[in-house]
Design an enzyme around this catalytic site. Structure first.
Site: not given
Ligand code: MLT
Length: 434
Positions: A240, A270, A316, A325, A371
């Site tokens: 993103s 994602h 991850h 998180r 997640d």
């Molecule tokens: C994120 O927060 O964008 C996800 O954990 C994916 C990432 O960091 O690659």
């Protein structure tokens, strides 16, 4: 000029020479080497992006502007009686790197307030979309539709200088961010609450107003603040953030860039992963007839799933320890919903999954990520429509990506354009000419 914009301008004047010096005097200094595995393998770990907004250490997790998540929660200003810092104060911090005073936070609140009116055409577009449209498609379309009002586009055509592009990206970003809670809550109520729309309350902050428009009482306002902060940024290489950066590097305006960012976030690898976690948990719950499984029973479900797939929410690309998180949300659950059955499932998984993944030796990172915990909280507070969870992620991520895009324009980063090779060229590098 607003206090935030003024502060940003001061910061840019300090930071810009650092980038210019690196480019002018050290452009040829090697940073990294790239191998074939990385080129074919999604550019994994190639150090090729710059951001000061956040940094992801594989073993420590994310730091926003140098602060860990517990530090952010501790140090950023909170409104009286609140558990979580305000989103407005956090955005000020992401953008400038400074912890704002209460007065500075109030100014951002006022700025967002004055820019929050969502044009009617956005609601009309949303209402005219097929009822079974995915909420991420609706969110992305709503944002894209507002690009016609981009100040940057107008100023670009008037011929403003490159050095001030950031000012118009800032204006567009503020105009966009201020509207996100209402657009997202509108999508939710339109789709899942028979179109029974709750108008915004300008007296409330970003998080509380979102909770209000969702129609969910306290402490969902705290959930909203926590959720938006935690999901805001994860350095620049995730899909993103990278998509937003890439699209804006073509000088596409912030509406194009954030809409594109959301389209990347909508993928199951994602942002959609939080939805998959809940689906998996509910599958297990159904098989258990709602009972909490014993450790042995849970292990069996995990082994069964691993025969054909993965445990959603585990692993991850960068992290090599439990995602902070995840830990922050776990703490929230321990405080607010310790006896919730679904949380007990998640807790049990945290105990059994990492040793199994370690024993099987398949996963580079056997620990849970953000997640694995987030959907459970939403479910508990009544947001039971899994497909909406990624929209919440998207509101948070927009805070970080907007900050990055404004800085990219301020520092004059060019259009992104890596070089590609053919397979034959890679073969030649690998084993010489045939
Ligand atoms: C994120 O927060 O964008 C996800 O954990 C994916 C990432 O960091 O690659």
């Amino acid at each position: 000029m607003s206090g935030l914009k003024l502060k940003l301008q001061e910061k840019i004047q300090v930071e810009k020479p650092r980038t210019e010096k690196l480019l002018k005097e050290y452009a040829n200094v090697k940073v990294d080497e790239v191998n074939i595995g990385q080129i074919i393998g999604g550019m994994r770990d190639i150090k090729s992006l710059v951001t000061d907004v956040s940094y992801l250490d594989p073993f420590e997790g994310i730091r926003f502007r140098g602060l860990t998540i517990p530090e952010v929660f501790e140090k950023l200003p909170k409104d009286a009686g609140n558990e979580m810092p305000s989103v407005e104060g956090f955005f000020y911090f992401l953008l400038t790197g400074d912890i704002p005073t209460t007065k500075e936070v109030d100014e951002v609140k006022e700025e967002f307030n004055s820019r929050s009116k969502v044009p009617d055409f956005v609601f009309n577009i949303l209402k005219s979309m097929p009822a079974d449209s995915h909420p991420m498609t609706m969110f992305s379309a709503a944002i894209l539709s507002m690009n016609k009002d981009s100040l940057f586009v107008k100023k670009y055509h008037e011929g403003v200088k490159k050095a001030v592009y950031w000012e118009y990206y800032y204006e567009d970003a503020m105009n966009l961010l201020a509207k996100l809670p209402e657009i997202a809550a509108f999508i939710y109520r339109l789709k899942y609450r028979n179109g029974d729309i709750i108008p915004p309350d300008p007296k409330l902050d970003f998080g509380a107003n979102f909770a209000h428009m969702m129609g969910i009482s306290k402490p969902y306002d705290e959930v909203a603040r926590m959720y938006f902060i935690l999901h805001s940024d994860h350095e620049s290489g995730n899909v993103s953030a990278h998509t937003g950066h890439l699209v804006a590097s073509a000088l596409s305006d912030i509406f194009y860039a954030i809409s594109a960012m959301l389209n990347g976030l909508a993928g199951p690898l994602h942002g959609l992963a939080n939805e998959e976690v809940l689906r998996w948990l509910h599958g297990v719950m159904e098989k258990m007839g709602g009972k909490v499984p014993t450790e042995e029973e849970m292990k069996n479900f995990v082994y069964e799933t691993l025969k054909t797939g993965v445990i959603p929410g585990y692993g991850h690309a960068v992290l090599r320890k439990t995602d902070p998180r995840y830990m922050a949300q776990r703490e929230f659950c321990l405080k607010h919903l310790p006896n919730d059955t679904l949380f007990k499932y998640v807790d049990l998984l945290f105990k059994v999954v990492p040793p199994i993944l370690l024993e099987q030796g398949k996963a580079k990172n056997p620990w849970p990520n953000v997640d694995a915990q987030s959907g459970v909280i939403q479910w508990y507070y009544g947001v039971k429509e899994y497909e909406f969870y990624t929209v919440l992620f998207g509101i948070g991520r927009a805070l970080g990506v907007c900050s990055n895009i404004i800085w990219a324009r301020a520092l004059g980063y060019p259009i992104e354009r890596p070089k590609s090779l053919t397979t034959a060229m890679l073969e030649e590098v690998a084993f010489g000419k045939k």
